[in-house]
Design a protein around this motif. Structure first.
Motif, PDB file in Angstrom:
ATOM      1  N   ASN A  42       0.607  -1.348   0.015  1.00 25.74           N
ATOM      2  CA  ASN A  42      -0.068   0.054   0.106  1.00 25.74           C
ATOM      3  C   ASN A  42       0.802   1.234  -0.153  1.00 25.74           C
ATOM      4  O   ASN A  42       0.499   2.435  -0.642  1.00 25.74           O
ATOM      5  CB  ASN A  42      -1.024  -0.075   1.102  1.00 25.74           C
ATOM      6  CG  ASN A  42      -1.984  -1.001   1.079  1.00 25.74           C
ATOM      7  OD1 ASN A  42      -2.594  -1.130   0.226  1.00 25.74           O
ATOM      8  ND2 ASN A  42      -2.356  -1.803   2.077  1.00 25.74           N
ATOM      9  N   GLN A  43       1.876   1.283   0.598  1.00 20.61           N
ATOM     10  CA  GLN A  43       2.930   2.189   0.575  1.00 20.61           C
ATOM     11  C   GLN A  43       3.840   2.331  -0.436  1.00 20.61           C
ATOM     12  O   GLN A  43       4.524   3.505  -0.715  1.00 20.61           O
ATOM     13  CB  GLN A  43       3.563   2.471   2.086  1.00 20.61           C
ATOM     14  CG  GLN A  43       4.531   1.625   2.284  1.00 20.61           C
ATOM     15  CD  GLN A  43       5.037   1.663   3.855  1.00 20.61           C
ATOM     16  OE1 GLN A  43       4.412   1.531   4.717  1.00 20.61           O
ATOM     17  NE2 GLN A  43       6.260   1.956   3.921  1.00 20.61           N
ATOM     18  N   ILE A  45       4.385   2.844  -3.647  1.00 21.12           N
ATOM     19  CA  ILE A  45       3.472   3.474  -4.652  1.00 21.12           C
ATOM     20  C   ILE A  45       4.378   3.573  -6.190  1.00 21.12           C
ATOM     21  O   ILE A  45       3.605   3.665  -7.232  1.00 21.12           O
ATOM     22  CB  ILE A  45       2.922   5.047  -4.531  1.00 21.12           C
ATOM     23  CG1 ILE A  45       4.063   5.870  -4.450  1.00 21.12           C
ATOM     24  CG2 ILE A  45       2.199   4.911  -3.113  1.00 21.12           C
ATOM     25  CD1 ILE A  45       3.748   7.239  -4.309  1.00 21.12           C
ATOM     26  N   LEU A 147       4.669   9.973   4.178  1.00 16.10           N
ATOM     27  CA  LEU A 147       4.655  10.672   2.897  1.00 16.10           C
ATOM     28  C   LEU A 147       3.461  10.098   1.845  1.00 16.10           C
ATOM     29  O   LEU A 147       2.547  10.591   1.451  1.00 16.10           O
ATOM     30  CB  LEU A 147       5.722  10.619   2.264  1.00 16.10           C
ATOM     31  CG  LEU A 147       5.927  11.537   0.833  1.00 16.10           C
ATOM     32  CD1 LEU A 147       5.671  12.974   1.038  1.00 16.10           C
ATOM     33  CD2 LEU A 147       7.343  11.489   0.403  1.00 16.10           C
ATOM     34  N   ASN A 148       3.319   8.750   1.825  1.00 14.55           N
ATOM     35  CA  ASN A 148       2.512   8.124   0.890  1.00 14.55           C
ATOM     36  C   ASN A 148       1.082   7.835   1.216  1.00 14.55           C
ATOM     37  O   ASN A 148       0.242   7.916   0.377  1.00 14.55           O
ATOM     38  CB  ASN A 148       3.280   7.044   0.114  1.00 14.55           C
ATOM     39  CG  ASN A 148       4.542   7.124  -0.698  1.00 14.55           C
ATOM     40  OD1 ASN A 148       4.589   8.411  -1.134  1.00 14.55           O
ATOM     41  ND2 ASN A 148       5.216   6.314  -0.916  1.00 14.55           N
ATOM     42  N   ILE A 149       0.945   7.408   2.369  1.00 18.93           N
ATOM     43  CA  ILE A 149      -0.257   7.277   3.060  1.00 18.93           C
ATOM     44  C   ILE A 149      -0.838   8.436   3.861  1.00 18.93           C
ATOM     45  O   ILE A 149      -1.800   8.846   3.305  1.00 18.93           O
ATOM     46  CB  ILE A 149      -0.408   6.224   3.746  1.00 18.93           C
ATOM     47  CG1 ILE A 149       0.492   5.191   3.441  1.00 18.93           C
ATOM     48  CG2 ILE A 149      -1.645   5.875   4.576  1.00 18.93           C
ATOM     49  CD1 ILE A 149      -0.320   3.980   2.449  1.00 18.93           C
ATOM     50  N   ASP A 150      -0.154   9.132   4.919  1.00 17.89           N
ATOM     51  CA  ASP A 150      -0.574  10.357   5.430  1.00 17.89           C
ATOM     52  C   ASP A 150      -0.395  11.508   4.774  1.00 17.89           C
ATOM     53  O   ASP A 150      -1.025  12.525   4.959  1.00 17.89           O
ATOM     54  CB  ASP A 150       0.028  10.284   6.852  1.00 17.89           C
ATOM     55  CG  ASP A 150       0.052   9.042   7.554  1.00 17.89           C
ATOM     56  OD1 ASP A 150      -1.072   8.476   7.289  1.00 17.89           O
ATOM     57  OD2 ASP A 150       0.910   8.490   8.102  1.00 17.89           O
ATOM     58  N   GLY A 151       0.618  11.621   3.779  1.00 18.00           N
ATOM     59  CA  GLY A 151       0.783  12.750   3.130  1.00 18.00           C
ATOM     60  C   GLY A 151       1.627  13.734   3.663  1.00 18.00           C
ATOM     61  O   GLY A 151       1.296  15.061   3.178  1.00 18.00           O
TER      62      GLY A 151
ATOM     63  N   THR B  48       5.559   8.278 -10.662  1.00 17.26           N
ATOM     64  CA  THR B  48       4.481   7.866  -9.683  1.00 17.26           C
ATOM     65  C   THR B  48       4.524   8.835  -8.446  1.00 17.26           C
ATOM     66  O   THR B  48       5.392   9.300  -8.359  1.00 17.26           O
ATOM     67  CB  THR B  48       4.586   6.476  -8.864  1.00 17.26           C
ATOM     68  OG1 THR B  48       5.684   6.437  -8.410  1.00 17.26           O
ATOM     69  CG2 THR B  48       4.746   5.299 -10.072  1.00 17.26           C
ATOM     70  N   THR B  50       1.437  10.916  -5.376  1.00 13.30           N
ATOM     71  CA  THR B  50       0.177  10.883  -4.612  1.00 13.30           C
ATOM     72  C   THR B  50      -0.655  12.166  -4.995  1.00 13.30           C
ATOM     73  O   THR B  50       0.070  13.246  -5.482  1.00 13.30           O
ATOM     74  CB  THR B  50       0.251  10.621  -3.259  1.00 13.30           C
ATOM     75  OG1 THR B  50       1.047  11.996  -2.856  1.00 13.30           O
ATOM     76  CG2 THR B  50       0.983   9.398  -2.595  1.00 13.30           C
ATOM     77  N   PRO B  59      -6.221  10.862   3.178  1.00 16.23           N
ATOM     78  CA  PRO B  59      -5.676  12.224   2.849  1.00 16.23           C
ATOM     79  C   PRO B  59      -4.787  12.041   1.412  1.00 16.23           C
ATOM     80  O   PRO B  59      -4.935  13.217   0.719  1.00 16.23           O
ATOM     81  CB  PRO B  59      -4.583  12.405   3.939  1.00 16.23           C
ATOM     82  CG  PRO B  59      -4.348  11.386   4.879  1.00 16.23           C
ATOM     83  CD  PRO B  59      -5.412  10.350   4.521  1.00 16.23           C
ATOM     84  N   ARG B  60      -4.518  10.982   1.115  1.00 19.11           N
ATOM     85  CA  ARG B  60      -3.653  10.968  -0.071  1.00 19.11           C
ATOM     86  C   ARG B  60      -3.928   9.563  -0.960  1.00 19.11           C
ATOM     87  O   ARG B  60      -4.354   8.563  -0.377  1.00 19.11           O
ATOM     88  CB  ARG B  60      -2.155  10.803  -0.112  1.00 19.11           C
ATOM     89  CG  ARG B  60      -1.566  11.899   0.723  1.00 19.11           C
ATOM     90  CD  ARG B  60      -1.201  12.956  -0.328  1.00 19.11           C
ATOM     91  NE  ARG B  60      -1.066  14.362   0.329  1.00 19.11           N
ATOM     92  CZ  ARG B  60      -0.168  15.275  -0.017  1.00 19.11           C
ATOM     93  NH1 ARG B  60       0.454  15.080  -1.193  1.00 19.11           N
ATOM     94  NH2 ARG B  60      -0.242  16.216   0.497  1.00 19.11           N
ATOM     95  N   SER B  62      -2.738   7.324  -4.134  1.00 21.91           N
ATOM     96  CA  SER B  62      -1.526   7.118  -5.318  1.00 21.91           C
ATOM     97  C   SER B  62      -1.995   7.271  -6.763  1.00 21.91           C
ATOM     98  O   SER B  62      -2.903   6.769  -7.190  1.00 21.91           O
ATOM     99  CB  SER B  62      -0.823   5.777  -4.883  1.00 21.91           C
ATOM    100  OG  SER B  62      -1.688   4.838  -4.904  1.00 21.91           O
ATOM    101  N   LYS B 111      -4.900   3.372  -6.842  1.00 20.97           N
ATOM    102  CA  LYS B 111      -5.478   2.940  -5.466  1.00 20.97           C
ATOM    103  C   LYS B 111      -7.077   3.370  -5.803  1.00 20.97           C
ATOM    104  O   LYS B 111      -7.121   4.474  -6.146  1.00 20.97           O
ATOM    105  CB  LYS B 111      -4.920   3.468  -4.097  1.00 20.97           C
ATOM    106  CG  LYS B 111      -4.617   2.647  -2.987  1.00 20.97           C
ATOM    107  CD  LYS B 111      -3.956   3.548  -2.155  1.00 20.97           C
ATOM    108  CE  LYS B 111      -2.548   2.912  -1.805  1.00 20.97           C
ATOM    109  NZ  LYS B 111      -1.950   3.920  -0.597  1.00 20.97           N
TER     110      LYS B 111
END
Ligand SMILES: Cc1cc2nc3c(=O)[nH]c(=O)nc-3n(C[C@H](O)[C@H](O)[C@H](O)COP(=O)(O)OP(=O)(O)OC[C@H]3O[C@@H](n4cnc5c(N)ncnc54)[C@H](O)[C@@H]3O)c2cc1C
Ligand code: SF4
Lengths: 420, 115
Positions: A42-43, A45, A147-151, B48, B50, B59-60, B62, B111
């Motif tokens: 999931n992270q 990306i 960075l990639n999930i929580d932004g 790639t 987000t 919040p994001r 991808s 996603k």
């Protein structure tokens, strides 16, 4: 609750294992501690997943999605936001204690377990860097998640210790998000990441790679925020060479210094460990020394390609199903598979004749970069396989299959790699 | 001027040299020649990243360029991606920016977003 098989962990590994066992008709429960299936994918990306399995290049979330969809179509029971805390061996199976915010603590029993708990990152504590302990020193995988999930970006001036793939991927990622990435230091004289990542993540953006270098000092400011680091070249015995110090002013140091299989749940079980993989020993069915306890994916050995995780876990899922059907597969007789010259490790560790109908897929890593090698597999005086290999590197795991018809009871199997 | 490349098409990672006359050496197989030729004339990369959403719990999301874009445009594409916001449920593969910077490439979700 009683289940035939419980799968612990819903990443690439757990999903593939559960789907494979369900295809055989088993009654399964998959338990995942996060609120989403897919695990580490999931992270991740970036793209570069699935070339082997799907013959197409996907990003991590896309690859995960393919399996998550198939998982749901298979109508397999699962629990999210639920952590397995403890496993006990009981007669005819296992008792598992799990905990979730919703249901609290609960006990479930099953006949067989598939461990697919993934791996964790080595932290600063596992290497010793003298100096302050300021904020801003963080593992590359945690930074990737932030960075990639929580932004949110964790820094603007970044240095990376360790050239593992996560570090390389994060170097590019932070650069693209506007950070200044000052360099990557690697203790070894070669990179620990895939070559393609060196080119696409570092060379493309002129990020320097300092081979045979390490971070020797970490300085924080008065607010205990990271302010600067010092890197130094090391000699052949990895000792810093005086006079080669170089200081960088940074607010973030990412650590990409290795991954370790997460097998903490096995602490109280009588499993046989492998000091090289830092996991446990298995036979060709991915069964540990505790009958009915199977393990696959990054909790068995740290993989560089998810495709190998999926294929390995599928095999493990089928074997767990066979175990349940046969009630108890009596251990027949087993022989060892040993890692010979130039090999860091070999899995599986045993060929068990109780599982003679199962193919034996051998995976290994080399100890160093070898341009031309001869891979041989022998049992006593008998040669089972001999194959020329070119360009073998520790960063890339190698796979081949042994023909079970050739293997006899008696002496151990030796896998060897000779430099040509 | 002599140019150096590392082919990334397979794990061997050949170090390939191109001299002033354009002679290519160091490639173990033919694919390396094709790789170096595109790298020299019009290198491309898949980007790639987000995209922000209006949803607090995610919040994001991808995204990627659905085909590789010219390497020189990577930072401009990043800027466009950072300006975008997802404000409705979208599925994996849905387009969030069409034909970005006239490259012929779309920015697509990798996603699902609440869908
Ligand atoms: C940064 C990074 C980059 C990568 N890049 C590539 C690439 O470019 N190409 C490629 O092919 N492969 C790549 N890989 C490798 C590949 O993605 C992984 O090896 C694979 O996804 C691992 O799957 P897994 O299921 O074994 O582990 P994970 O995905 O980590 O899954 C383990 C799951 O178990 C859960 N869990 C753990 N303990 C418990 C517990 N006690 N109770 C309940 N649940 C638990 C965790 O929450 C997690 O979801 C990369 C890996 C990383 C880390
Ligand atoms: S030139 Fe051929 S062998 Fe060499 S890295 Fe490229 S694809 Fe691989």
């Amino acid at each position: 609750m009683n289940k035939e098989i419980i799968v612990i962990g819903g990443g690439a590994s757990g999903l593939a294992a559960a789907i494979a066992a369900k295809e055989e008709g088993r009654d399964i429960l998959l338990i995942e501690k996060e609120s989403k299936l897919g695990g580490i994918l999931n992270q991740c990306i970036h793209n570069g997943f699935g070339l082997e399995v799907f013959k197409e290049e996907y990003t991590g979330p896309e690859y995960a999605n393919k399996y998550v969809q198939k998982f749901h179509e298979s109508k397999i029971d699962f629990l999210l936001d639920t952590t397995v805390l403890h496993i006990d061996k009981i007669e005819n199976g296992f008792e598992i204690i799990l905990s979730s915010k919703v249901t609290g603590m609960k006990k479930v029993t099953c006949q067989s377990i598939i461990m697919s708990t993934g791996c964790y990152e080595r932290t600063r504590g596992s290497i010793s860097i003298p100096g302050d302990r300021p904020y801003g020193v963080i593992t590359a995988g945690s930074a990737q998640r932030y960075l990639n999930i929580d932004g949110y970006m964790i820094g603007k001036k970044v240095f990376i210790l360790g050239s593992g793939d996560i570090g390389l991927i994060m170097a590019r990622r932070m650069y693209l998000e506007g950070a200044e990435v000052l360099g990557v230091a690697e203790l070894m004289p070669y990179s620990n990441g895939l070559t393609r990542n060196i080119v696409q993540c570092l060379n493309d953006y002129n990020i320097p790679l300092y081979l045979s270098h390490t971070v020797t000092e970490i300085h924080g400011n008065d607010d205990n925020r990271l302010e600067s680091i010092v890197i130094q070249e090391v000699n052949q015995s990895y000792q810093p060479i005086p006079g080669t110090e170089r200081e960088f002013s940074v607010d973030t140091l990412l650590l990409s210094i290795g991954l370790v299989p997460d097998i903490t749940l096995m602490d109280n079980l009588d499993v046989e460990h492998d000091l090289k993989t830092k996991s446990v020993k298995v036979n060709q069915a991915y069964e540990t020394s505790v009958p009915g306890l199977f393990i696959c994916g990054n909790s068995l050995q740290v993989h560089d390609l998810v495709d190998n995780v999926s294929m390995e876990s599928e095999r493990a899922g089928k074997c767990a199903s066979e175990f349940v059907l046969a009630k108890k597969i009596e251990s027949n007789e087993s022989i060892k598979i040993k890692a010979g010259n130039n090999l860091l490790f070999v899995t599986p560790h045993y060929v068990d004749f109780a599982w003679a109908s199962r193919e034996t897929v051998i995976q290994f890593r080399s100890t160093s970069k070898i341009e031309k090698a001869l891979l041989t597999v022998s049992q006593g005086d008998k040669e089972l396989l001999s194959k020329r290999k070119s360009f073998i590197v520790p960063a890339e795991m190698e796979t081949f299959t042994l023909d079970m018809n050739q293997i006899e009871k008696g002496s151990d199997i030796l896998v060897n790699l000779e430099v040509l | 001027m002599e140019k150096n490349f590392i082919c990334i098409l397979c794990p061997r990672g050949c170090r390939i040299k191109v001299d002033d006359e354009g002679t290519i050496t160091g490639n173990f197989c033919k694919r390396g020649i094709g790789y170096v030729q595109t790298e020299m004339t019009a290198p491309t990369r898949v980007v790639t990243s987000t995209v922000r959403t209006i949803y607090k719990e995610i919040p994001r999301i991808s995204v990627k360029t659905d085909i590789p874009i010219p390497k020189g445009l990577i930072m401009d594409v990043m800027q466009k991606i950072n300006e975008a916001v997802i404000d409705k449920p979208m599925a994996i593969g849905d387009i969030i920016i069409e034909n970005i910077l006239d490259t012929g490439s779309n920015i697509v979700l990798t996603k699902p977003c609440l869908k």
